[in-house]
Design an enzyme around this catalytic site. Structure first.
Site, short mmCIF file in Angstrom:
data_model
loop_
_atom_site.label_atom_id
_atom_site.label_comp_id
_atom_site.label_asym_id
_atom_site.label_seq_id
_atom_site.Cartn_x
_atom_site.Cartn_y
_atom_site.Cartn_z
N HIS A 96 -6.18 -16.68 -44.81
CA HIS A 96 -6.55 -17.90 -45.02
C HIS A 96 -7.59 -18.06 -46.40
CE1 HIS A 96 -8.71 -21.89 -44.82
NE2 HIS A 96 -7.53 -22.20 -44.44
N HIS A 124 0.07 -23.59 -36.80
CA HIS A 124 -0.97 -23.31 -37.92
C HIS A 124 -1.60 -22.07 -37.94
CE1 HIS A 124 -5.34 -24.35 -39.05
NE2 HIS A 124 -4.60 -24.84 -40.04
CA CA Z 1 -2.84 -23.35 -44.58
#
Ligand code: CA
Length: 332
Positions: A52, A10
């Protein structure tokens, strides 16, 4: 018997190094993650960069470097900066405070998380998607393996409103790098159903698509009803354009039954019954859901009991070790 899930790093090995830096991706690669995640937004000149948020506030020194470039709402949007300007920024561990000390809303929880990498030495930059693919392809060659990409299109409708085509720009990079026709090695993910339908039906991508599932009050860039998507009818709708779902942990783990066992929703079983993969987010050793006392207990519940097909984790090394230890209980 449950299947051995794929491990998706992640934002890289983001439990150890600042998210979406090439260092975090190289570390995840070395830890044996099967897939590395890329969140992608566009620069002013339309170049896909790995970041992000649509703004630069929480992970870079933009407020110091370009103090006058915030919009009226106080945010420094990546799309207002050329790639050349974005390259001048330093990336740091995610923070809840912007450079002027104001609070930045983030979900979930508080950042930085304790015991994570912190340094003001200015070691890291924002990579383009193309650069990150070059890094992964190079490491695949030198380490003799084949690592997957797991690309998220961030706020595609917002990009459209700014006059930019995110899906088109991402597919162009993938084609350019020879990844557009590697369905076993690339997933595309998005919170917006319309964007995924556009990718499937109009752009005719051969790559598997994952419908991310959020909460309706979280302000995602989509008009879709996330409660509906979790129903059997909603899941049937998803099968018309996608190959799997990316739900939040709390969509599956519902706390404890009276006898202390884990209470699970029907979402995994119902999605899998319709042929959908289930790749929940986010498995963090240092941010466990309420009612879970250890990371290995969290993995037991989701992998051995719920039987998920993959997972997003900040700690790919711990998950890989876990899978190794439990290999006789998992189908390969
Ligand atoms: Ca993501």
């Amino acid at each position: 018997m449950p299947t051995r899930p794929i491990v998706i790093a992640h934002r890289g090995a983001s439990g150890y190094l600042p998210e979406h830096t090439l260092a975090a991706k190289a570390l995840a690669h070395a830890m044996g993650a099967g897939f590395l995640e890329q969140d992608v937004v566009l620069s002013r000149d339309g170049i896909p960069v790995v970041l992000h948020d649509i703004h630069l506030d929480s992970t870079t020194n933009v407020a110091q470097r370009f103090a006058t470039r915030a919009r009226a709402d106080g945010h420094f949007y990546a799309i207002d900066f050329s790639l050349e300007e974005i390259r001048q920024l330093q990336v740091h561990e995610r923070s809840c405070l912007d450079a002027s000390g104001g609070e930045v809303a983030v979900f979930p929880g508080r950042f930085p998380l304790p015991d994570r990498f912190t340094s003001d030495a200015g070691l890291f930059r924002i990579p383009t998607l193309a650069e990150e693919i070059d890094l992964i392809a190079g490491l695949d060659r030198s380490r003799n393996c084949s690592t997957g990409l797991y690309v998220e299109l961030k706020s595609p409708n917002w990009h459209k409103a700014q006059g930019q085509n995110l899906a088109g720009a991402v597919l162009e990079v993938l084609e350019d790098k020879g990844y557009a026709d590697r369905p076993g090695q690339v997933f595309l993910q998005c919170f917006d159903d319309k964007t995924l339908r556009h990718l499937r039906h109009d752009l005719k991508t051969a790559l598997p698509l994952i419908q991310l599932i959020s909460e309706n009050d979280r302000g995602e860039d989509s008009e879709v009803d996330y409660d509906y998507l979790q129903t059997p009818r909603g899941l049937a709708y998803i099968t018309s354009y996608a190959d799997g779902i990316g739900p939040w942990l709390a969509h599956i783990f519902k706390g404890r039954n009276e006898d202390g066992t884990a209470c699970l929703s029907q979402l995994v079983a119902q999605a899998q019954a319709q042929g959908l993969l289930v790749h929940p987010y986010t498995f963090r050793r240092d941010e466990l859901p309420e009612g879970i006392t250890s990371f290995s207990e969290l993995l037991d519940i989701f992998i051995l009991q719920a039987g998920i097909d993959g997972l997003f984790t900040d700690f790919p090394d711990i998950v890989s070790d876990y899978l190794q230890q439990h290999q006789d209980r998992l189908l390969v």
